[in-house]
Design an enzyme around this catalytic site. Structure first.
Site, short mmCIF file in Angstrom:
data_model
loop_
_atom_site.label_atom_id
_atom_site.label_comp_id
_atom_site.label_asym_id
_atom_site.label_seq_id
_atom_site.Cartn_x
_atom_site.Cartn_y
_atom_site.Cartn_z
N LYS A 31 0.84 -1.21 0.00
CA LYS A 31 0.00 0.00 0.00
C LYS A 31 0.87 1.25 0.00
CE LYS A 31 -3.92 -2.04 2.45
NZ LYS A 31 -4.68 -2.09 3.72
N HIS A 62 -0.06 -8.25 17.62
CA HIS A 62 -1.09 -9.29 17.47
C HIS A 62 -1.75 -9.56 18.81
CE1 HIS A 62 2.82 -11.26 18.04
NE2 HIS A 62 3.08 -11.19 16.76
C1 LIG Z 1 7.97 -5.02 22.70
C2 LIG Z 1 6.75 -5.37 23.52
C3 LIG Z 1 6.15 -4.08 24.06
C4 LIG Z 1 5.72 -6.11 22.61
O1 LIG Z 1 4.43 -6.07 23.22
P1 LIG Z 1 3.42 -7.30 23.25
O2 LIG Z 1 2.10 -6.80 23.67
O3 LIG Z 1 4.05 -8.41 24.00
O4 LIG Z 1 3.32 -7.85 21.77
P2 LIG Z 1 2.48 -7.33 20.49
O5 LIG Z 1 1.58 -8.43 20.06
O6 LIG Z 1 1.88 -5.99 20.66
O7 LIG Z 1 3.64 -7.17 19.41
C5 LIG Z 1 4.40 -8.26 19.02
C6 LIG Z 1 5.39 -7.72 18.05
O8 LIG Z 1 6.13 -6.67 18.67
C7 LIG Z 1 7.35 -6.55 17.96
N1 LIG Z 1 8.41 -6.33 18.92
C8 LIG Z 1 8.98 -7.22 19.75
N2 LIG Z 1 9.95 -6.61 20.47
C9 LIG Z 1 9.98 -5.33 20.08
C10 LIG Z 1 10.78 -4.20 20.43
N3 LIG Z 1 11.75 -4.29 21.35
N4 LIG Z 1 10.55 -3.01 19.82
C11 LIG Z 1 9.58 -2.90 18.87
N5 LIG Z 1 8.80 -3.95 18.48
C12 LIG Z 1 8.99 -5.13 19.09
C13 LIG Z 1 7.57 -7.83 17.16
O9 LIG Z 1 7.45 -7.51 15.80
C14 LIG Z 1 6.42 -8.73 17.62
O10 LIG Z 1 5.88 -9.53 16.60
P3 LIG Z 1 6.72 -10.72 15.93
O11 LIG Z 1 7.36 -11.51 17.03
O12 LIG Z 1 5.70 -11.52 15.19
O13 LIG Z 1 7.73 -10.06 15.03
C15 LIG Z 1 7.10 -6.31 24.67
O14 LIG Z 1 7.63 -7.49 24.14
C16 LIG Z 1 8.13 -5.70 25.62
O15 LIG Z 1 7.78 -4.87 26.46
N6 LIG Z 1 9.38 -6.13 25.53
C17 LIG Z 1 10.39 -5.66 26.42
C18 LIG Z 1 11.07 -4.46 25.84
C19 LIG Z 1 12.34 -4.84 25.17
O16 LIG Z 1 12.49 -5.90 24.61
N7 LIG Z 1 13.31 -3.96 25.23
C20 LIG Z 1 14.54 -4.22 24.60
C21 LIG Z 1 15.63 -3.56 25.32
S1 LIG Z 1 15.46 -1.80 25.25
#
Ligand SMILES: CC(C)(COP(=O)(O)OP(=O)(O)OC[C@H]1O[C@@H](n2cnc3c(N)ncnc32)[C@H](O)[C@@H]1OP(=O)(O)O)[C@@H](O)C(=O)NCCC(=O)NCCS
Length: 119
Positions: A62, A105
């Site tokens: 898109k 998701h």
């Molecule tokens: C990132 C985070 C907020 C995702 O939230 P969630 O509600 O569990 O998951 P959602 O369904 O909304 O999103 C899942 C997607 O988030 C994305 N994601 C995972 N980690 C991420 C990150 N650090 N930043 C951005 N996106 C992230 C991925 O694409 C994932 O999908 P995939 O595994 O199919 O690729 C959660 O995993 C988190 O708080 N992680 C800890 C933070 C972190 O990893 N920090 C790194 C050090 S600064």
């Protein structure tokens, strides 16, 4: 000056629940790269990972249409994750485009937002 374009897509995860590497490999190879399939099928929740990548590819298509780009197929678009889990996008035919993606998701739906920057 840079040009910007956005795309979004949402899909039902149930569409991907019965997709298997054994029975659906032609379908999977038309859409996903090998690295994406390895990432998705590492997880028992593979359907949500397949589905959200499908959303990201649709969202990229898109966004590309705003740049009048229509020769990119789903398997040319690769969504991988960095070491923190954050997703990133490679478009093999257009490596100079900058692409930002965010995926989410829940139990039922997956959604992807994409921003493309053309310098
Ligand atoms: C990132 C985070 C907020 C995702 O939230 P969630 O509600 O569990 O998951 P959602 O369904 O909304 O999103 C899942 C997607 O988030 C994305 N994601 C995972 N980690 C991420 C990150 N650090 N930043 C951005 N996106 C992230 C991925 O694409 C994932 O999908 P995939 O595994 O199919 O690729 C959660 O995993 C988190 O708080 N992680 C800890 C933070 C972190 O990893 N920090 C790194 C050090 S600064």
């Amino acid at each position: 000056m840079s040009e910007l374009s956005i795309g979004v897509d949402i899909e039902e995860i149930s569409r991907f629940k019965n997709k298997s590497l054994e029975n659906d490999i032609d379908f999977l190879n038309r859409i996903y790269t090998e690295k994406e399939l390895i990432y998705c099928y590492k997880s028992a929740n593979y359907a949500q990972h397949l589905c959200v990548r499908y959303c990201a590819k649709e969202a990229v298509v898109k966004a590309l249409s705003d740049f009048k780009i229509s020769d990119v197929f789903y398997s040319d678009i690769e969504i991988l994750n960095n070491k923190n889990g954050a997703p990133y996008v490679n478009i093999s035919k257009y490596p100079n485009l900058k692409v930002k993606v965010s995926l989410s998701h829940c139990k039922t739906y997956a959604v992807a937002n994409v921003l493309i920057i053309k310098d």
